[in-house]
Design a protein around this motif. Structure first.
Motif, PDB file in Angstrom:
ATOM      1  N   SER A   1      46.136  36.615  34.641  1.00 46.70           N
ATOM      2  CA  SER A   1      45.384  35.844  35.634  1.00 46.70           C
ATOM      3  C   SER A   1      46.286  35.576  36.825  1.00 46.70           C
ATOM      4  O   SER A   1      47.386  35.050  36.660  1.00 46.70           O
TER       5      SER A   1
ATOM      6  N   HIS B   1      41.481  31.654  37.118  1.00 46.39           N
ATOM      7  CA  HIS B   1      40.131  31.682  36.548  1.00 46.39           C
ATOM      8  C   HIS B   1      40.125  32.278  35.134  1.00 46.39           C
ATOM      9  O   HIS B   1      39.565  31.697  34.199  1.00 46.39           O
ATOM     10  N   THR B   2      40.749  33.423  35.007  1.00 47.75           N
ATOM     11  CA  THR B   2      40.787  34.085  33.688  1.00 47.75           C
ATOM     12  C   THR B   2      41.605  33.248  32.704  1.00 47.75           C
ATOM     13  O   THR B   2      41.301  33.199  31.511  1.00 47.75           O
TER      14      THR B   2
ATOM     15  N   LYS C   1      47.550  39.844  49.252  1.00 47.95           N
ATOM     16  CA  LYS C   1      47.079  39.790  47.863  1.00 47.95           C
ATOM     17  C   LYS C   1      46.113  40.946  47.592  1.00 47.95           C
ATOM     18  O   LYS C   1      46.261  41.676  46.609  1.00 47.95           O
TER      19      LYS C   1
ATOM     20  N   GLY D   1      37.217  46.687  41.260  1.00 40.92           N
ATOM     21  CA  GLY D   1      36.205  47.161  40.313  1.00 40.92           C
ATOM     22  C   GLY D   1      36.702  47.414  38.905  1.00 40.92           C
ATOM     23  O   GLY D   1      35.932  47.784  38.031  1.00 40.92           O
TER      24      GLY D   1
ATOM     25  N   SER E   1      34.413  38.016  41.661  1.00 37.71           N
ATOM     26  CA  SER E   1      33.776  37.230  42.724  1.00 37.71           C
ATOM     27  C   SER E   1      32.325  37.601  42.936  1.00 37.71           C
ATOM     28  O   SER E   1      31.756  37.291  43.986  1.00 37.71           O
ATOM     29  N   GLY E   2      31.737  38.297  42.014  1.00 33.81           N
ATOM     30  CA  GLY E   2      30.316  38.647  42.144  1.00 33.81           C
ATOM     31  C   GLY E   2      30.046  40.125  41.996  1.00 33.81           C
ATOM     32  O   GLY E   2      28.889  40.545  41.912  1.00 33.81           O
TER      33      GLY E   2
ATOM     34  N   GLY F   1      30.669  41.991  39.484  1.00 41.13           N
ATOM     35  CA  GLY F   1      30.358  42.375  38.104  1.00 41.13           C
ATOM     36  C   GLY F   1      31.549  43.001  37.396  1.00 41.13           C
ATOM     37  O   GLY F   1      32.588  43.276  38.014  1.00 41.13           O
TER      38      GLY F   1
HETATM   39  C1  LIG Z   1      43.457  42.455  44.464  1.00 42.86           C
HETATM   40  C2  LIG Z   1      42.111  41.849  44.179  1.00 42.86           C
HETATM   41  C3  LIG Z   1      41.002  42.656  44.056  1.00 42.86           C
HETATM   42  C4  LIG Z   1      39.752  42.119  43.731  1.00 42.86           C
HETATM   43  N1  LIG Z   1      38.679  42.949  43.579  1.00 42.86           N
HETATM   44  C5  LIG Z   1      37.476  42.432  43.217  1.00 42.86           C
HETATM   45  C6  LIG Z   1      36.357  43.291  42.987  1.00 42.86           C
HETATM   46  O1  LIG Z   1      36.440  44.529  43.067  1.00 42.86           O
HETATM   47  N2  LIG Z   1      35.170  42.721  42.655  1.00 42.86           N
HETATM   48  C7  LIG Z   1      35.023  41.356  42.541  1.00 42.86           C
HETATM   49  O2  LIG Z   1      33.915  40.902  42.246  1.00 42.86           O
HETATM   50  N3  LIG Z   1      36.077  40.513  42.724  1.00 42.86           N
HETATM   51  C8  LIG Z   1      37.299  41.013  43.055  1.00 42.86           C
HETATM   52  N4  LIG Z   1      38.376  40.176  43.227  1.00 42.86           N
HETATM   53  C9  LIG Z   1      38.208  38.730  42.982  1.00 42.86           C
HETATM   54  C10 LIG Z   1      38.733  38.315  41.600  1.00 42.86           C
HETATM   55  O3  LIG Z   1      38.327  39.224  40.582  1.00 42.86           O
HETATM   56  C11 LIG Z   1      38.182  36.930  41.210  1.00 42.86           C
HETATM   57  O4  LIG Z   1      38.474  35.980  42.188  1.00 42.86           O
HETATM   58  C12 LIG Z   1      38.699  36.458  39.849  1.00 42.86           C
HETATM   59  O5  LIG Z   1      37.968  35.306  39.446  1.00 42.86           O
HETATM   60  C13 LIG Z   1      40.172  36.104  39.900  1.00 42.86           C
HETATM   61  O6  LIG Z   1      40.624  35.815  38.585  1.00 42.86           O
HETATM   62  P1  LIG Z   1      42.014  35.070  38.342  1.00 42.86           P
HETATM   63  O7  LIG Z   1      41.877  33.691  38.969  1.00 42.86           O
HETATM   64  O8  LIG Z   1      42.148  34.973  36.863  1.00 42.86           O
HETATM   65  O9  LIG Z   1      43.121  35.842  38.977  1.00 42.86           O
HETATM   66  C14 LIG Z   1      39.621  40.704  43.560  1.00 42.86           C
HETATM   67  C15 LIG Z   1      40.752  39.879  43.699  1.00 42.86           C
HETATM   68  C16 LIG Z   1      41.980  40.436  43.994  1.00 42.86           C
HETATM   69  C17 LIG Z   1      43.195  39.542  44.121  1.00 42.86           C
END
Ligand SMILES: Cc1cc2nc3c(=O)[nH]c(=O)nc-3n(C[C@H](O)[C@H](O)[C@H](O)COP(=O)(O)O)c2cc1C
Length: 163
Positions: free
Chosen positions: A9, A13-14, A45, A83, A110-111, A113
């Motif tokens: 994470s 969030h995770t 990031k 993705g 973030s939405g 999927g």
């Molecule tokens: C490098 C990067 C790439 C990401 N790509 C996607 C994505 O392809 N699709 C999506 O829905 N969210 C994407 N996100 C958002 C994260 O998946 C999302 O905010 C998630 O809850 C973060 O989890 P964490 O807090 O455990 O790191 C991305 C975030 C980062 C930093």
């Protein structure tokens, strides 16, 4: 059942989901930590994290991975990056022999999927029994509804898939 929750994470969030699962199952928790973490904010990031995911990098981890033989069930959690699963997860599944285990996936995004990510993990871990998956949109750690959703999901897996 002896379970291990393994997750990475960047922004918490995770980690929230992983800790709810580990608390509920009273099981071991392993947070994967890359030797070199990517920047946690701004454009950098997304640039470095996205590049690392797209190129299927396998960053070195700080962790000493426990002997996985002792676990029959693994909960594997990741944020979705470009993705797919985040690079430290790639290191974990590539560097360790994971076979004949019950495996459940959880992901935060973030939405966009988690379907593609779960499909790829399932392909990679094809010598295992995939027992479930769940995903969340940027869950907040004080969200009681999410906590009960996780508990219901766990109960369902335990009652229907692990007996
Ligand atoms: C490098 C990067 C790439 C990401 N790509 C996607 C994505 O392809 N699709 C999506 O829905 N969210 C994407 N996100 C958002 C994260 O998946 C999302 O905010 C998630 O809850 C973060 O989890 P964490 O807090 O455990 O790191 C991305 C975030 C980062 C930093």
């Amino acid at each position: 059942m002896k379970a291990l929750v393994v997750f990475y994470s960047l922004e918490g969030h995770t980690k929230f989901i992983a800790s709810v699962i580990a608390k509920e199952l009273k099981c071991d928790l392993l947070e994967l930590q890359p030797e070199k973490e990517i920047p946690k904010t701004g454009f950098k990031k997304f640039f470095w994290g996205g590049k690392s995911a797209i190129f299927k990098e396998k960053p070195s981890l700080k962790n000493k991975i426990p002997d996985l033989e002792q676990y029959d069930t693994i909960f594997l959690g990741t944020p979705i990056w470009a993705g797919t699963y985040a690079p430290p997860i790639n290191t974990f599944i590539s560097d360790n022999e994971i076979k004949q285990k019950n495996i459940a996936f959880f992901a935060c995004h973030s939405g966009g999927g988690a379907k593609k990510c779960f499909g790829r993990l399932q392909d990679f871990l094809k010598d295992n029994n995939i027992v479930g998956s769940i995903d969340f949109i940027d869950p907040k750690s004080d969200d009681e509804e999410k906590k009960s959703e996780i508990k219901n999901w766990l109960n369902d897996i335990i009652m229907t898939k692990l007996n």
